[in-house]
Structure formats: C-alpha cells, structure tokens
Write a protein that holds these residues in place. Structure first.
Motif, PDB file in Angstrom:
ATOM      1  N   LYS A   4       0.751  -1.059  -0.052  1.00 39.54           N
ATOM      2  CA  LYS A   4       0.033  -0.068   0.011  1.00 39.54           C
ATOM      3  C   LYS A   4       0.859   1.228   0.131  1.00 39.54           C
ATOM      4  O   LYS A   4       0.663   2.410  -0.921  1.00 39.54           O
ATOM      5  N   ASN A   5       1.882   1.235   0.790  1.00 42.60           N
ATOM      6  CA  ASN A   5       2.769   2.346   0.842  1.00 42.60           C
ATOM      7  C   ASN A   5       3.431   2.869  -0.512  1.00 42.60           C
ATOM      8  O   ASN A   5       3.710   3.998  -0.825  1.00 42.60           O
ATOM      9  N   LYS A   6       3.859   1.714  -0.972  1.00 43.25           N
ATOM     10  CA  LYS A   6       4.568   2.031  -2.305  1.00 43.25           C
ATOM     11  C   LYS A   6       3.445   2.220  -3.660  1.00 43.25           C
ATOM     12  O   LYS A   6       3.752   3.395  -4.332  1.00 43.25           O
ATOM     13  N   LEU A   7       2.266   1.924  -3.325  1.00 42.13           N
ATOM     14  CA  LEU A   7       1.177   2.068  -4.630  1.00 42.13           C
ATOM     15  C   LEU A   7       0.812   3.602  -4.401  1.00 42.13           C
ATOM     16  O   LEU A   7      -0.004   4.126  -5.038  1.00 42.13           O
ATOM     17  N   THR A   8       0.712   4.097  -3.164  1.00 45.34           N
ATOM     18  CA  THR A   8       0.219   5.274  -2.734  1.00 45.34           C
ATOM     19  C   THR A   8       1.483   6.378  -2.543  1.00 45.34           C
ATOM     20  O   THR A   8       1.053   7.456  -2.185  1.00 45.34           O
ATOM     21  N   GLY A   9       2.433   6.089  -3.035  1.00 41.13           N
ATOM     22  CA  GLY A   9       3.569   6.883  -2.917  1.00 41.13           C
ATOM     23  C   GLY A   9       4.208   7.227  -3.968  1.00 41.13           C
ATOM     24  O   GLY A   9       3.463   7.215  -5.195  1.00 41.13           O
ATOM     25  N   ASP A  10       5.291   8.087  -3.948  1.00 42.32           N
ATOM     26  CA  ASP A  10       5.771   8.750  -5.407  1.00 42.32           C
ATOM     27  C   ASP A  10       6.289   7.712  -6.539  1.00 42.32           C
ATOM     28  O   ASP A  10       6.487   8.096  -7.615  1.00 42.32           O
ATOM     29  N   TYR A  11       6.673   6.719  -5.884  1.00 40.56           N
ATOM     30  CA  TYR A  11       7.509   5.570  -6.877  1.00 40.56           C
ATOM     31  C   TYR A  11       6.543   4.520  -7.360  1.00 40.56           C
ATOM     32  O   TYR A  11       7.127   3.597  -7.789  1.00 40.56           O
ATOM     33  N   TRP A  12       5.361   4.683  -7.528  1.00 41.77           N
ATOM     34  CA  TRP A  12       4.194   3.597  -7.848  1.00 41.77           C
ATOM     35  C   TRP A  12       4.479   3.143  -9.142  1.00 41.77           C
ATOM     36  O   TRP A  12       4.352   2.038  -9.590  1.00 41.77           O
ATOM     37  N   ARG A  13       5.093   4.004 -10.122  1.00 42.91           N
ATOM     38  CA  ARG A  13       5.278   3.520 -11.537  1.00 42.91           C
ATOM     39  C   ARG A  13       6.368   2.390 -11.632  1.00 42.91           C
ATOM     40  O   ARG A  13       6.355   1.686 -12.409  1.00 42.91           O
ATOM     41  N   LYS A  14       7.210   2.476 -10.671  1.00 39.68           N
ATOM     42  CA  LYS A  14       8.434   1.214 -10.710  1.00 39.68           C
ATOM     43  C   LYS A  14       7.531  -0.204 -10.414  1.00 39.68           C
ATOM     44  O   LYS A  14       8.448  -1.222 -10.624  1.00 39.68           O
ATOM     45  N   PHE A  15       6.265  -0.053  -9.955  1.00 44.56           N
ATOM     46  CA  PHE A  15       5.607  -1.550  -9.805  1.00 44.56           C
ATOM     47  C   PHE A  15       4.598  -1.856 -11.099  1.00 44.56           C
ATOM     48  O   PHE A  15       3.964  -2.393 -10.638  1.00 44.56           O
ATOM     49  N   SER A  16       4.627  -1.193 -11.939  1.00 41.32           N
ATOM     50  CA  SER A  16       3.478  -1.170 -13.090  1.00 41.32           C
ATOM     51  C   SER A  16       3.622  -2.028 -14.126  1.00 41.32           C
ATOM     52  O   SER A  16       2.945  -2.312 -14.880  1.00 41.32           O
ATOM     53  N   GLN A  17       5.021  -2.672 -14.158  1.00 39.26           N
ATOM     54  CA  GLN A  17       5.116  -3.735 -15.204  1.00 39.26           C
ATOM     55  C   GLN A  17       4.243  -4.913 -14.652  1.00 39.26           C
ATOM     56  O   GLN A  17       4.050  -5.260 -13.348  1.00 39.26           O
ATOM     57  N   ASP A  18       3.626  -5.691 -15.788  1.00 41.51           N
ATOM     58  CA  ASP A  18       2.631  -6.613 -15.696  1.00 41.51           C
ATOM     59  C   ASP A  18       3.010  -7.730 -14.535  1.00 41.51           C
ATOM     60  O   ASP A  18       2.468  -8.254 -13.911  1.00 41.51           O
ATOM     61  N   GLU A  19       4.365  -8.117 -14.905  1.00 40.43           N
ATOM     62  CA  GLU A  19       4.736  -9.498 -13.949  1.00 40.43           C
ATOM     63  C   GLU A  19       4.914  -9.049 -12.542  1.00 40.43           C
ATOM     64  O   GLU A  19       4.736  -9.769 -11.671  1.00 40.43           O
ATOM     65  N   ILE A  20       5.599  -7.865 -12.277  1.00 40.17           N
ATOM     66  CA  ILE A  20       5.582  -7.496 -10.942  1.00 40.17           C
ATOM     67  C   ILE A  20       4.171  -7.087 -10.280  1.00 40.17           C
ATOM     68  O   ILE A  20       4.181  -7.583  -9.002  1.00 40.17           O
ATOM     69  N   ILE A  21       3.505  -6.410 -10.792  1.00 37.58           N
ATOM     70  CA  ILE A  21       2.286  -6.033 -10.054  1.00 37.58           C
ATOM     71  C   ILE A  21       1.383  -7.422  -9.938  1.00 37.58           C
ATOM     72  O   ILE A  21       0.796  -7.535  -8.873  1.00 37.58           O
ATOM     73  N   SER A  22       1.341  -8.272 -10.819  1.00 39.82           N
ATOM     74  CA  SER A  22       0.695  -9.616 -10.644  1.00 39.82           C
ATOM     75  C   SER A  22       1.278 -10.405  -9.509  1.00 39.82           C
ATOM     76  O   SER A  22       0.376 -11.004  -8.993  1.00 39.82           O
ATOM     77  N   ILE A  23       2.525 -10.384  -9.366  1.00 39.75           N
ATOM     78  CA  ILE A  23       3.104 -11.056  -8.291  1.00 39.75           C
ATOM     79  C   ILE A  23       2.824 -10.364  -7.024  1.00 39.75           C
ATOM     80  O   ILE A  23       2.495 -10.958  -6.116  1.00 39.75           O
ATOM     81  N   LEU A  24       2.836  -9.184  -7.024  1.00 33.70           N
ATOM     82  CA  LEU A  24       2.446  -8.479  -5.700  1.00 33.70           C
ATOM     83  C   LEU A  24       1.200  -8.703  -4.946  1.00 33.70           C
ATOM     84  O   LEU A  24       0.759  -8.777  -4.034  1.00 33.70           O
ATOM     85  N   VAL A  25       0.097  -8.448  -6.232  1.00 30.70           N
ATOM     86  CA  VAL A  25      -1.358  -8.358  -5.721  1.00 30.70           C
ATOM     87  C   VAL A  25      -1.993  -9.619  -5.912  1.00 30.70           C
ATOM     88  O   VAL A  25      -3.442  -9.861  -5.702  1.00 30.70           O
ATOM     89  N   SER A  26      -1.503 -10.718  -6.207  1.00 34.19           N
ATOM     90  CA  SER A  26      -2.158 -12.179  -6.524  1.00 34.19           C
ATOM     91  C   SER A  26      -3.113 -12.313  -5.536  1.00 34.19           C
ATOM     92  O   SER A  26      -4.369 -12.817  -5.544  1.00 34.19           O
TER      93      SER A  26
END
Length: 427
Positions: free
Chosen positions: A252-274
């Motif tokens: 939550k802190n990453k996706l509501t922070g300044d650097y959220w775009r670094k987690f926008s790759q499909d593979e990364i975000i799918s691993i994080l939020v599965s």
C-alpha cells in the motif's frame, strides 16, 4: 531534539520560514556525518547563494534544499542551481534536495543534460527515510554518485538503497542491523531452482518484519526469470502466512507513494497483488494516487492502467465508478486506439459498470458541465448574428447526444434529449 522531532516542527511552519528551517536541518545532518564543509553561504562576489557544501571521497558537492509545493517549484530554480554548479571549478557536483517530489521534466532535465553533475533526492518518502535515521546519509550519497557516474541514474530512492544493500544503517552509530534478508536476497537472484530455495527457507524459518518491506522495495530491480518468479511466489506465500499485515502495508505504501510507477510492469504487479486483500479505503487511496497526474501523458496512463487492472476485480462498485470517472476522457477519445493499454482498460471498466449502472445518470453532472462550457464558448455566434439561440441549443444538444451515445440505448434517447433541453434552458 532528534531529527524527526525537528522535522515535525518544521512541517508546521509557513512556507518561507519552513524552507530556511529545512535547509538548516539538512546542513545539520550532513554536519553530523562529518562531511559538511560549508553551511549556507554566498560566493565571494556575493552573486550566488549556496545552501551548503559537502565533501565525500575528495569530491565537492554543492547543496540546494527546497521545501516548496510542486506547483510553485519552477524549473527555473533547478536550472539556476545547475548554473551555480557549472560556474565552479571543473569537477564540482551538486545535490538538489526537494521535500516534495519533482515533476518528470525536472528529472529529465538532469538526465538529458550535456553535463551529468547533479544528483536528485526528492519526495517525502525519501526525506522520511533520511530523517528517521534508516540510512547513513554519507554512504547513501556515495552510492547515488556511483550510480549516476556509471549508469546515468540521477535518482535512487532511499528505500531501494536500503533494500538492495541488505542492511539498515543508522545515523547515530555505524552499527549494522542484522537481518536474514541479505541471505534470502542472494538465494532469490542466484541460479538455483525453486526446490533449493524451499530447502533454504525451511532451514531459515524466522521471517522478521524487515523481509516484506525489503522484498517490495527490491522487486522492481529483480530480473524475473522463470526460477526467480517461482521462488518469489513461494516467499510471498510464506510472508502472507507469517507477516501479512506488514506485507500489505508495504505494498500500500508503495502504490500510494511517489514511486508507484516502478511497480507497473505486468509481471511485477501480478506477483505483488495475486492474493492481496486491502480495505476498500486503501484501494481508493491507490486509485487517487496513480490517477492524480493524468494530463494526456499516455505512458503514465498505461502504467496506471496496469496497476488498476491488476486490482480491478478486488474493488467494490464505488471504487469502480471512481476509476470510470478518472478514465472517462480516455474512454470517449476516438483517437486512442484499442491496442493501447489505457484504452483497453477504459473499455473494460465501462463494460463492467454499464451492466449495473445507468451511465447517463452516473455522469450527468459531468455532461451538464460540458454542455454549459460549450454554450458559453459558442454563444459568440449568436452575438455575431450567425446563428439563432434555438439553432445553437439544437446543435449543442445533438453534439452531446452523439458523443455520449454509448451511455444510453436508443429507446432512452428522447427522454435524455428532453432532460438536456431542460437543463440547457436553466444554464
């Protein structure tokens, strides 16, 4: 009074004294690291104000510290600082420190310049890590300098630095807080398969609260080969069993922070939020953050679409409606082709909410506001005698009906047209 207490007091000040106090705090932290060689000063000819100067590894860095709102922090202030650096002896470098995150044009100006001589530290997330003593400021600067010199990376987030180093350094002493994260990280990125990693994890059963945070911080920097993904999935499952709340808060802190775009790759975000399950209020905060700077930047919209697309099935109806309002312009824009991520996601959102909502009623306020604005702009034709009031009314209402034709079925057209006519007369 420690840095955090001083920082909290500074945050309560008005803009001008806050800026001076922030500059003073930055100098104090550098001074405590024994690297400050000059506090705020003016050059000999009195032509330039320098916020401070430090020396690390025989390199001189000039300092510029700003605590201004993003809207008032003009690019000219950055260019002015670059001018100060360039007017000094060859080899002089700079560190531009901003409490608030800089816009992309600032960062690009540094990265694309002919002379790579300035490091950026910006955003409240980074400042908090420094103020809370979660790293040694001198070693962090040295790491940023090496990355900028070798890889043209002018900004390194403090949390990434901490995680990639596999340790937390404190300002108060030079002790290293021990954690089994370093060993886990090495096992993740080596060439061993999942079974070897499972055996390793079974022999190291303790997962302290640093592990979820460090994993989330470092994930954008890991090459996601097949074996690596399998190991990450196993680790996340283990974290979800033992440290779920810490893991959820880190994401939550990453996706509501300044650097959220670094987690926008499909593979990364799918691993994080599965298997992620946040409160709907947390999802709302993420939605508002990733859509806050929509201004026609298609790449940013694509990144936001990947994040929200991964979360979409977890959202309640209110949050889906919120996304629809944020993506309305994209959905209506015929110039955006369906092959693009933002258009695909916008179409998906509207297909979903159309099943359970009357789109015309849902967006009625927006539609009437648009009608009002168009009427105001085009009334000039009435004054010029080129069109009658009734003709203008008919033209604008037909234009709205055509633009929003996907928001109603044919049998509703006359009813909506009548509603628009009544609203038009009251504008």
């Amino acid at each position: 009074m420690n840095y955090r207490e001083k920082y909290d007091e500074i945050s309560k000040l008005d803009s001008r004294p806050r800026g001076f106090a922030f500059e003073k705090l930055i100098n104090e932290m550098f001074d405590d690291c024994k690297i400050l060689i000059n506090k705020s000063y003016k050059t000999k000819d009195q032509s330039q104000q320098i916020d401070g100067a430090i020396e690390i590894g025989s390199r001189i860095f000039l300092l510029e510290a700003k605590w201004e709102n993003s809207g008032t922090l003009a690019a000219s202030k950055l260019y002015s600082f670059l001018g100060k650096i360039n007017s000094k002896l060859e080899g002089t470098l700079g560190i531009f420190i901003s409490h608030n995150r800089l816009k992309d044009n600032f960062v690009n100006a540094i990265r694309d310049g002919l002379r790579q001589n300035c490091i950026l530290i910006h955003g409240e997330e980074n400042i908090n890590e420094i103020v809370d003593g979660n790293l040694r400021l001198d070693k962090y600067i040295l790491h940023c300098y090496r990355e900028a010199s070798t890889k043209n990376i002018v900004e390194i987030s403090a949390s990434e630095y901490i995680s990639l180093r596999g340790k937390i350094e404190t300002d108060q002493d030079n002790n290293i807080s021990k954690s089994n994260w370093s060993e886990i990280y090495k096992e993740i990125i080596n060439e061993s398969d999942e079974s070897a990693f499972v055996n390793f994890m079974q022999q190291n059963e303790v997962l302290n609260n640093d592990i979820p945070k460090n994993l989330v911080n470092v994930l954008p920097h890991i090459s996601l080969e097949f074996n690596t993904k399998q190991k990450l999935k196993f680790l996340i499952e283990k974290i979800e069993e033992e440290n779920l709340n810490t893991y959820k808060n880190s994401i939550k802190n990453k996706l509501t922070g300044d650097y959220w775009r670094k987690f926008s790759q499909d593979e990364i975000i799918s691993i994080l939020v599965s298997k992620l399950d946040l409160n709907q209020s947390d999802y709302k905060e993420i939605i508002l953050n990733v859509t806050s700077n929509f201004n026609g930047d298609w790449e940013l919209e694509n990144d936001a679409s990947r994040i929200l697309g991964a979360l979409f099935d977890k959202l309640d109806d209110d949050n889906k409606k919120l996304i629809a309002k944020k993506f309305l312009t994209i959905y209506l824009d015929d110039f955006r082709k369906s092959k693009f991520q933002q258009k695909q996601f916008a179409n998906k959102v509207f297909r979903e909410i159309k099943n359970n909502n009357n789109l015309y009623e849902l967006f009625s306020d927006h539609i009437i506001k648009e009608l009002k604005n168009e009427k105001k702009v085009e009334e000039i034709w009435i004054k010029e005698g080129l069109i009658t009031p009734e003709e203008l009314k008919k033209r604008l209402i037909n234009r709205i009906l055509s633009k929003y034709s996907n928001f109603y079925i044919d049998s509703e057209r006359e009813k909506i047209k009548e509603d628009l006519q009544n609203k038009y007369d009251s504008l």
